[in-house]
Enzyme design. Structure first.
Site, PDB file in Angstrom:
ATOM      1  N   GLU A  65     -37.760  38.268  97.130  1.00 24.49           N
ATOM      2  CA  GLU A  65     -37.923  38.122  95.686  1.00 24.49           C
ATOM      3  C   GLU A  65     -36.692  37.478  95.051  1.00 24.49           C
ATOM      4  O   GLU A  65     -36.811  36.644  94.144  1.00 24.49           O
ATOM      5  CB  GLU A  65     -38.145  39.488  95.020  1.00 24.49           C
ATOM      6  CG  GLU A  65     -39.356  40.237  95.509  1.00 24.49           C
ATOM      7  CD  GLU A  65     -39.003  41.234  96.609  1.00 24.49           C
ATOM      8  OE1 GLU A  65     -38.288  40.838  97.555  1.00 24.49           O
ATOM      9  OE2 GLU A  65     -39.457  42.383  96.525  1.00 24.49           O
ATOM     10  N   CYS A  93     -38.248  46.426  95.777  1.00 28.64           N
ATOM     11  CA  CYS A  93     -37.319  47.555  95.708  1.00 28.64           C
ATOM     12  C   CYS A  93     -36.737  47.620  94.292  1.00 28.64           C
ATOM     13  O   CYS A  93     -37.041  46.780  93.443  1.00 28.64           O
ATOM     14  CB  CYS A  93     -36.208  47.392  96.742  1.00 28.64           C
ATOM     15  SG  CYS A  93     -35.081  46.023  96.345  1.00 28.64           S
ATOM     16  N   CYS A  96     -34.764  44.393  93.292  1.00 27.42           N
ATOM     17  CA  CYS A  96     -35.624  43.250  92.965  1.00 27.42           C
ATOM     18  C   CYS A  96     -36.391  43.490  91.672  1.00 27.42           C
ATOM     19  O   CYS A  96     -36.602  42.554  90.900  1.00 27.42           O
ATOM     20  CB  CYS A  96     -36.574  42.956  94.120  1.00 27.42           C
ATOM     21  SG  CYS A  96     -35.706  42.315  95.566  1.00 27.42           S
TER      22      CYS A  96
HETATM   23 ZN   LIG Z   1     -35.806  43.966  97.135  1.00 31.13          ZN
END
Ligand SMILES: [Zn+2]
Length: 155
Positions: A65, A93, A96
């Site tokens: 990302e 996550c 990101c």
């Molecule tokens: Zn990530």
């Protein structure tokens, strides 16, 4: 602002673009990277393709990302991606999700959920409030890639 994404054909489009993200994930896996792939689409055009590069770059922040957002902003010549959609094979996550928020991403479409490291567990409010989230597109394929990768590693 009108939302041009609320068309009935978005699901077909989402599957199409997620397939491109899956191809990126496969590339990552082939070079020994955790197989996560992403593409950024703006006005029906793919403006960035990226995959996880944490091993290659020895950089824990080199998630798919992050790479895709940086590339998309460079292509557009602007840092805000509010007219774009980010497709990523696995739930982002927390890091990101923060980057997706900073970019003011118009839409986020992800495949498999990540119960261990996904942002929704730790920071469900992390995204920009205007970002539309769609999940579960090609989720099985995305999860299968991850499973195969980690199974092969253990062998
Ligand atoms: Zn990530």
């Amino acid at each position: 602002m009108t939302n041009r994404w609320n068309k009935s054909d978005t699901l077909v489009d989402d599957t199409h673009y997620m397939k491109q993200a899956l191809l990126e994930a496969q590339k990552a896996g082939e070079r020994g990277e955790v197989p996560v792939g992403a593409v950024v689409v703006c006005k029906e055009r793919i403006i960035a393709r990226a995959h996880n590069l944490t091993e290659t770059l020895t950089d824990v922040t080199a998630h798919a990302e992050m790479q895709a957002i940086t590339a998309a902003a460079a292509t557009l010549g602007g840092k805000y991606l509010n007219e774009c959609t980010l497709y990523v094979t696995v739930e982002p996550c927390v890091m990101c999700a923060g980057a997706i928020a900073w970019a003011q991403m118009g839409r986020l479409v992800f495949g498999a959920e990540d119960e261990k490291r996904g942002y929704r567990r730790y920071a469900p409010q992390a995204l920009h409030p205007k970002t539309i989230v769609v999940k579960g597109i090609l989720a099985e394929e995305s999860a299968a890639l991850m499973k195969e990768f980690f199974a092969a590693k253990r062998r």
